[in-house]
Design a protein around this motif. Sequence first.
Motif, mmCIF file in Angstrom:
data_model
loop_
_atom_site.group_PDB
_atom_site.id
_atom_site.type_symbol
_atom_site.label_atom_id
_atom_site.label_comp_id
_atom_site.label_asym_id
_atom_site.label_seq_id
_atom_site.Cartn_x
_atom_site.Cartn_y
_atom_site.Cartn_z
ATOM 1 N N ARG A 32 -1.120 -0.758 1.297
ATOM 2 C CA ARG A 32 0.249 -1.238 1.078
ATOM 3 C C ARG A 32 1.027 -1.287 2.391
ATOM 4 O O ARG A 32 1.781 -2.229 2.657
ATOM 5 C CB ARG A 32 0.960 -0.318 0.080
ATOM 6 C CG ARG A 32 0.426 -0.386 -1.338
ATOM 7 C CD ARG A 32 1.382 0.291 -2.305
ATOM 8 N NE ARG A 32 0.764 0.461 -3.614
ATOM 9 C CZ ARG A 32 0.243 1.608 -4.054
ATOM 10 N NH1 ARG A 32 0.285 2.690 -3.278
ATOM 11 N NH2 ARG A 32 -0.301 1.676 -5.250
ATOM 12 N N ALA A 33 0.846 -0.276 3.243
ATOM 13 C CA ALA A 33 1.532 -0.255 4.542
ATOM 14 C C ALA A 33 1.072 -1.415 5.422
ATOM 15 O O ALA A 33 1.873 -2.054 6.103
ATOM 16 C CB ALA A 33 1.281 1.085 5.242
ATOM 17 N N GLU A 34 -0.241 -1.682 5.395
ATOM 18 C CA GLU A 34 -0.759 -2.810 6.177
ATOM 19 C C GLU A 34 -0.136 -4.129 5.724
ATOM 20 O O GLU A 34 0.229 -4.979 6.525
ATOM 21 C CB GLU A 34 -2.279 -2.874 6.046
ATOM 22 C CG GLU A 34 -3.011 -1.793 6.820
ATOM 23 C CD GLU A 34 -4.507 -1.868 6.605
ATOM 24 O OE1 GLU A 34 -4.968 -2.803 5.908
ATOM 25 O OE2 GLU A 34 -5.225 -0.979 7.123
ATOM 26 N N ARG A 35 -0.021 -4.289 4.388
ATOM 27 C CA ARG A 35 0.578 -5.520 3.860
ATOM 28 C C ARG A 35 2.042 -5.642 4.280
ATOM 29 O O ARG A 35 2.510 -6.723 4.650
ATOM 30 C CB ARG A 35 0.459 -5.565 2.330
ATOM 31 C CG ARG A 35 -0.892 -6.026 1.843
ATOM 32 C CD ARG A 35 -0.817 -6.482 0.399
ATOM 33 N NE ARG A 35 -0.356 -5.416 -0.481
ATOM 34 C CZ ARG A 35 -1.167 -4.547 -1.090
ATOM 35 N NH1 ARG A 35 -2.475 -4.639 -0.910
ATOM 36 N NH2 ARG A 35 -0.685 -3.620 -1.874
ATOM 37 N N ARG A 36 2.757 -4.500 4.182
ATOM 38 C CA ARG A 36 4.172 -4.537 4.588
ATOM 39 C C ARG A 36 4.322 -4.914 6.049
ATOM 40 O O ARG A 36 5.150 -5.749 6.416
ATOM 41 C CB ARG A 36 4.828 -3.169 4.307
ATOM 42 C CG ARG A 36 5.203 -2.946 2.858
ATOM 43 C CD ARG A 36 6.188 -1.802 2.727
ATOM 44 N NE ARG A 36 5.617 -0.555 3.218
ATOM 45 C CZ ARG A 36 4.981 0.311 2.444
ATOM 46 N NH1 ARG A 36 4.801 0.050 1.150
ATOM 47 N NH2 ARG A 36 4.503 1.434 2.951
ATOM 48 N N TRP A 37 3.539 -4.302 6.948
ATOM 49 C CA TRP A 37 3.628 -4.619 8.368
ATOM 50 C C TRP A 37 3.210 -6.073 8.637
ATOM 51 O O TRP A 37 3.825 -6.757 9.483
ATOM 52 C CB TRP A 37 2.738 -3.663 9.180
ATOM 53 C CG TRP A 37 3.381 -2.335 9.404
ATOM 54 C CD1 TRP A 37 3.042 -1.143 8.869
ATOM 55 C CD2 TRP A 37 4.512 -2.093 10.246
ATOM 56 N NE1 TRP A 37 3.873 -0.159 9.310
ATOM 57 C CE2 TRP A 37 4.787 -0.697 10.168
ATOM 58 C CE3 TRP A 37 5.325 -2.887 11.051
ATOM 59 C CZ2 TRP A 37 5.828 -0.109 10.856
ATOM 60 C CZ3 TRP A 37 6.361 -2.304 11.753
ATOM 61 C CH2 TRP A 37 6.625 -0.939 11.653
ATOM 62 N N ARG A 38 2.177 -6.524 7.923
ATOM 63 C CA ARG A 38 1.743 -7.906 8.100
ATOM 64 C C ARG A 38 2.858 -8.881 7.688
ATOM 65 O O ARG A 38 3.132 -9.859 8.376
ATOM 66 C CB ARG A 38 0.472 -8.158 7.293
ATOM 67 C CG ARG A 38 -0.158 -9.517 7.562
ATOM 68 C CD ARG A 38 -1.602 -9.576 7.115
ATOM 69 N NE ARG A 38 -1.749 -9.212 5.719
ATOM 70 C CZ ARG A 38 -2.385 -8.107 5.285
ATOM 71 N NH1 ARG A 38 -2.944 -7.278 6.150
ATOM 72 N NH2 ARG A 38 -2.463 -7.837 3.999
ATOM 73 N N ASN A 39 3.521 -8.574 6.585
ATOM 74 C CA ASN A 39 4.628 -9.431 6.155
ATOM 75 C C ASN A 39 5.806 -9.373 7.118
ATOM 76 O O ASN A 39 6.480 -10.389 7.374
ATOM 77 C CB ASN A 39 5.093 -9.030 4.748
ATOM 78 C CG ASN A 39 4.058 -9.365 3.681
ATOM 79 O OD1 ASN A 39 3.251 -10.286 3.881
ATOM 80 N ND2 ASN A 39 4.058 -8.629 2.576
ATOM 81 N N LEU A 40 6.074 -8.172 7.646
ATOM 82 C CA LEU A 40 7.165 -8.033 8.621
ATOM 83 C C LEU A 40 6.874 -8.845 9.877
ATOM 84 O O LEU A 40 7.772 -9.507 10.428
ATOM 85 C CB LEU A 40 7.380 -6.557 8.966
ATOM 86 C CG LEU A 40 8.121 -5.714 7.930
ATOM 87 C CD1 LEU A 40 8.125 -4.254 8.330
ATOM 88 C CD2 LEU A 40 9.561 -6.219 7.774
#
Length: 319
Positions: A32-40
């Motif tokens: 989930r953290a990876e997805r959030r950073w990727r989206n950011l």
Amino acid sequence: MAEPVGVPPPRVSPEHEPVLAELARDFLRERRAERRWRNLFRLFWLTLAALLVYSLWMQGRHVTPSATPHTALIEVRGEIAADTEASAELLLAALKDAFNDDAAQAIVLRINSPGGSPVQAGIVYDEIKRLKKLHDKPVYAVVEEVCASGAYYIAAAADEIFVDKASVVGSIGVLMDGFGFTGLMDKLGIERRLLTAGENKGMLDPFSPLPPKQRAYAQAMLDQIHQQFIAVVREGRGKRLKETPDTFSGLFWNGEQAVQLGLADRYGNLDFVAREVVKAEDIIDYTPKDNVAERLAKRFGASIGAGAVRALKEMAPIR
């Protein structure tokens, strides 16, 4: 028949179940953290690209307003022609902005141009005269290296013209240039096949002879434009102009000679005019410039329309 022997799945002992559950939760949290950073990061780059496009589009199109009294600068550089930085379209936009700004005490045209289209120069000249009358603001021309032909046409609208002693000033004349290849074609045995509807439709075709009648017509047109140029200079310079037989012959002079002949008024650069004449040392540049997006659009449009304008470009330009 023997039955296949299967390998039983590994069994997890009860004491290891909490550890595995915690590992699974950690794995999900990391994903989930990876997805959030990727989206950011995607949002960051998208915002950056949008800002870049906006800045490229708006580049040079607006002047930051200033309430402080200042000298308004407009650059006239390079060839005066449509789709250049010294086109009437861009210069008129700059003139209107400068005249409409109450804090602008005067307008200075800093000129470094060999001239160009008499049409473009005439449009700018007429607009300067109109805006001067409307706003009652002085206009000064400051010549750097060259102020010739159409550039001098524009400068004639100024209240005063400042030069350097070594500036090149003048060239009050009109020309139409081109090439004729008929002699070479005869030697090479090449036949020109030009079909027209209208006896003068092929006028100035470089591969056809120039009949005396058409030559006389073109010369009469140039003479008329020349007289328009002369009238503008006489109107703008008034009694300061010391006419000689060479004044309107197309000759040009250095700045020192131009002052003596009344083609210019005195020596001075931009800082001198702002400080000593306008009495407003702060200088704000009102010159609009084509932004990158516009240049790309024009280049794209030019490539699409190249076939349509090729015939017009082959005609001899008037300068």
